[in-house]
Design a protein around this motif. Structure first.
Motif, PDB file in Angstrom:
ATOM      1  N   LYS A 159       0.841  -1.193   0.000  1.00  0.00           N
ATOM      2  CA  LYS A 159       0.000   0.000   0.000  1.00  0.00           C
ATOM      3  C   LYS A 159       0.877   1.244   0.000  1.00  0.00           C
ATOM      4  O   LYS A 159       1.993   1.231   0.527  1.00  0.00           O
ATOM      5  CB  LYS A 159      -0.910   0.019   1.232  1.00  0.00           C
ATOM      6  CG  LYS A 159      -2.008  -1.038   1.225  1.00  0.00           C
ATOM      7  CD  LYS A 159      -2.918  -0.879   2.439  1.00  0.00           C
ATOM      8  CE  LYS A 159      -4.057  -1.888   2.410  1.00  0.00           C
ATOM      9  NZ  LYS A 159      -4.976  -1.721   3.570  1.00  0.00           N
ATOM     10  N   ASN A 162      -1.241   6.728   1.067  1.00  0.00           N
ATOM     11  CA  ASN A 162      -2.673   7.032   1.168  1.00  0.00           C
ATOM     12  C   ASN A 162      -3.498   5.797   1.499  1.00  0.00           C
ATOM     13  O   ASN A 162      -4.730   5.827   1.395  1.00  0.00           O
ATOM     14  CB  ASN A 162      -3.174   7.650  -0.138  1.00  0.00           C
ATOM     15  CG  ASN A 162      -2.527   8.987  -0.430  1.00  0.00           C
ATOM     16  OD1 ASN A 162      -2.301   9.790   0.482  1.00  0.00           O
ATOM     17  ND2 ASN A 162      -2.211   9.230  -1.696  1.00  0.00           N
ATOM     18  N   GLU A 164      -3.704   3.136  -0.190  1.00  0.00           N
ATOM     19  CA  GLU A 164      -4.260   2.548  -1.403  1.00  0.00           C
ATOM     20  C   GLU A 164      -3.421   1.341  -1.812  1.00  0.00           C
ATOM     21  O   GLU A 164      -2.189   1.378  -1.753  1.00  0.00           O
ATOM     22  CB  GLU A 164      -4.265   3.575  -2.543  1.00  0.00           C
ATOM     23  CG  GLU A 164      -5.121   4.795  -2.266  1.00  0.00           C
ATOM     24  CD  GLU A 164      -4.882   5.904  -3.274  1.00  0.00           C
ATOM     25  OE1 GLU A 164      -5.838   6.659  -3.548  1.00  0.00           O
ATOM     26  OE2 GLU A 164      -3.741   6.022  -3.776  1.00  0.00           O
TER      27      GLU A 164
END
Length: 304
Positions: A159, A162, A164
């Motif tokens: 990840k 952020n 993500e």
């Protein structure tokens, strides 16, 4: 541009560049030997097979390929996540390897044989297995990613800052890496997928696809590529053939008037001068089609 994006994402500048410099001499572990020196002697008087051994028991070359030492699966997974099957060791764990052409690229490994860090002509990567961090980027611009490991230290996902997801790995029932997907990795809108096909525990083929995200529902293919990996009778890497297909403006592979997929380029690499650990130390890569070239490579290896 397509090739640049692909190389940047997958970190495989390792096999590029022209050999216009004098090749450096390999270290003692990488000194080339002939195929005859790699073969196994047979004790015909006793009717039994014997093997050639080095002082290190782990270097034993058995008379039967079926009995030959195999790399731990997680070591193979580490190589295939970060680099290419051409750089896998035949059997003995590597501490460092360099690829020399017109420039020099190097990869370092930890005591377990996993990729630790690399410098590929200014493209830098570092994996910290204690803090579960992946540092990646150019000399002055690097990003940090959080890694999710499994119990064997396989990377199953990453990840960004952020939170993500930028990388996902998939494994088969034998624990082998079979697919990696990078999404918006290195702050771009490219999604990249590589699929690995095995035959008898050896990598036989790798399929690559890259897409540009147009919106939440649509992706435009920008790369379709396949690599065949070929071995000789001694299971030494002999050749790789990489085909990149021509795409239409809609991202579809173009079919020519012979009902064949049209090629943009084909790269054929031939490997030779295997050392005592059955790893190649010389290679010639020739590309035909778009961007024709011929590259000579020297590989120097230091073992654990």
């Amino acid at each position: 541009m397509k090739n640049y994006i692909y190389l940047l994402l997958l970190s495989i500048f390792l096999l590029t560049g022209c050999d216009d410099k004098k090749n450096s001499q390999p270290s003692s572990d990488a000194t080339p030997t002939t195929n005859q020196n790699n073969k196994v002697n047979t004790d015909t008087q006793n009717g039994k097979d014997t093997s050639i051994t080095n002082s290190n028991e782990n270097n034993t070359i058995n008379s039967s390929n079926d009995n030959k030492l195999q790399l731990p699966t997680q070591v193979t997974n580490s190589y295939l996540f970060h680099t290419e099957p051409e750089l896998l060791p035949n059997k003995k764990l590597i501490k460092q390897q360099t690829i020399q052409s017109s420039d020099k690229k190097s990869i370092n490994y930890n005591n377990q044989g996993y990729v630790k860090n690399y410098d590929l002509e200014g493209l830098y990567g570092e994996i910290n297995y204690d803090t579960a961090k992946y540092i990646y980027g150019m000399k002055d611009t690097r990003n940090s990613y959080d890694i999710t490991f499994d119990e064997s230290k396989n990377i199953i996902g990453m990840k960004n800052s952020n939170d993500e997801i930028v990388a996902i790995s998939e494994f088969d029932e034998q624990g082998r890496l079979v697919e990696t997907t990078l999404s918006n990795f290195a702050d771009n809108n490219i999604n990249f997928t590589s699929k690995i096909i095995y035959e008898n525990d050896l990598v036989e083929q790798v399929l690559y696809n890259a897409y540009v995200k147009m919106d939440d529902k649509k992706q435009l293919p920008v790369l379709v590529r396949e690599k065949d990996v070929i071995y000789n009778a001694d299971k030494q890497l002999e050749k790789t053939i990489t085909r990149t297909f021509k795409l239409s403006a809609k991202g579809e592979v173009i079919i020519n008037d012979k009902n064949e997929q049209e090629l943009e380029s084909t790269e054929t690499c031939s490997y030779s001068e295997y050392n005592q650990n059955n790893d190649w130390t010389k290679a010639v890569c020739e590309t035909t089609g778009n961007g024709s070239s011929k590259i000579n490579l020297t590989r120097t290896i230091e073992y654990l």
